[in-house]
Design a protein around this motif. Structure first.
Motif: not given
Length: 333
Positions: A104, A106-109, A112, A331-333
């Motif tokens: 979690h 970093r937000p990049e798909d 993750q 919710d994800a940032h």
């Protein structure tokens, strides 16, 4: 009972505790691919074990440390002979722990997703390899008169040990599915129970074959009792799951693990690592143990420390006892 016999029992208890607790950890990790439909549900699954997974691994450290101190010859032969599979398990446990913490960050798909793949594979592989390792310990491996393993990695991949690996993999995944049903709300709870039924039936078939094979090959009256308890508990766990009694189902699946691992240690004693080359070269609780003075000091230390460990770990489970669902995931940032 001699102190080396006592420590054989204590080490068995430590492994039972590890497989009981880390078993559902591994199962939840595998279920992140089999059960979760999206990233939010994966976060629910990971959060069910988030507060406890690292504490569960304390049992592995304790079992390894106790083996090293109480039975140094067993430890040396085991870790040298099973070096590659144990190294793979260790790497998986390290990567798995890092995955929980880094997923979690970093937000990049892609970031993750890669860590989620790591959680899945680094849960599945150890769950399988622990069964392979313990099946080989019970079956016996190539140990010579110098207490050294003289086989190779491929000698460990025999039909009996591979079946043992499938049993631990399916049993731990079933244990994890029941744990998820116990710890979640809503649709994911319903689907966890449905998947637990399928996993339970597969586990029952594999476990019955493996335990029967073990009993016929090396068992006695006490191991037969443990086998019967394991089989009955597994059936009870499947039945309780179908009735929606997740707490009872989890308790019975835990009893299955306890009885099955106890059966393996019962068939092993008084050996700790049999030789498939010559029975005279077996490692036993007598010829593989430390000195009586060492075992005496260890007994005092264990008597003081073990209750404290049980208290703080029990308190952790009590604090984080409530169910969670997708509605609890921000919710994800």
């Amino acid at each position: 009972m001699e102190l080396h016999d006592v420590w054989f029992v204590l080490i068995a208890v430590l492994w039972i505790g590890y497989f009981f607790l880390e078993g559902f950890d591994f199962g939840v990790g595998v279920l992140t691919k089999l059960l979760a439909r999206d990233r939010r549900e994966k976060r629910v699954l990971i959060n069910t074990i988030g507060p406890v997974w690292d504490g569960n691994e304390v049992w592995l450290l304790s079992a390894g440390g106790a083996t090293f101190a109480a039975f140094p010859e067993w430890y040396a032969t085991l870790f040298s002979g099973f070096y590659l599979p144990l190294l793979i398990i260790l790497v998986c446990l390290i990567v798995r722990g890092v995955s929980f913490e880094y997923r979690h960050k970093r937000p990049e798909d892609r970031w993750q997703t890669n860590w989620e793949h790591a959680i899945f594979w680094c849960s599945l592989i150890p769950a399988f390899l622990w069964g392979v390792a313990f099946a080989n310990i019970v079956r016996g491996v190539k140990i010579d008169g110098e207490m050294e393993y003289v086989g190779n990695f491929f000698d460990l991949l025999n039909p009996y040990s591979l079946l043992g690996g499938l049993v631990t993999l399916t049993l731990f995944t079933f244990h994890g599915a029941v744990f998820v049903a116990l710890k979640t709300l809503g649709d994911i709870r319903t689907r966890a129970r449905a998947l637990a039924l399928k996993l339970g039936l597969v586990t029952a078939v594999l476990a019955l074959v493996f335990l029967t094979w073990t009993q016929v090959d090396r068992g006695d009256g006490t191991s037969l009792i443990a086998m019967i308890i394991a089989v009955v508990a597994l059936v009870a766990a499947i039945g309780a799951n179908q009735l929606g009694r997740e707490g009872w189902s989890f308790a019975f699946s835990g009893v299955t693990i306890i009885a099955a691992v106890a059966m393996l240690f019962l068939t092993l004693f008084p050996n700790v690592m049999p030789s498939s080359l010559n029975d005279a070269w077996n490692l036993t609780v007598t010829n593989a143990s430390s000195t009586p003075y060492t075992l005496k000091i260890m007994t005092w230390c264990a008597g003081i420390a073990t209750p404290l460990v049980l208290l703080y770990q029990g308190w952790t489970y009590w604090v984080f006892r409530k169910r969670i669902g997708t509605q609890h995931i921000a919710d994800a940032h």
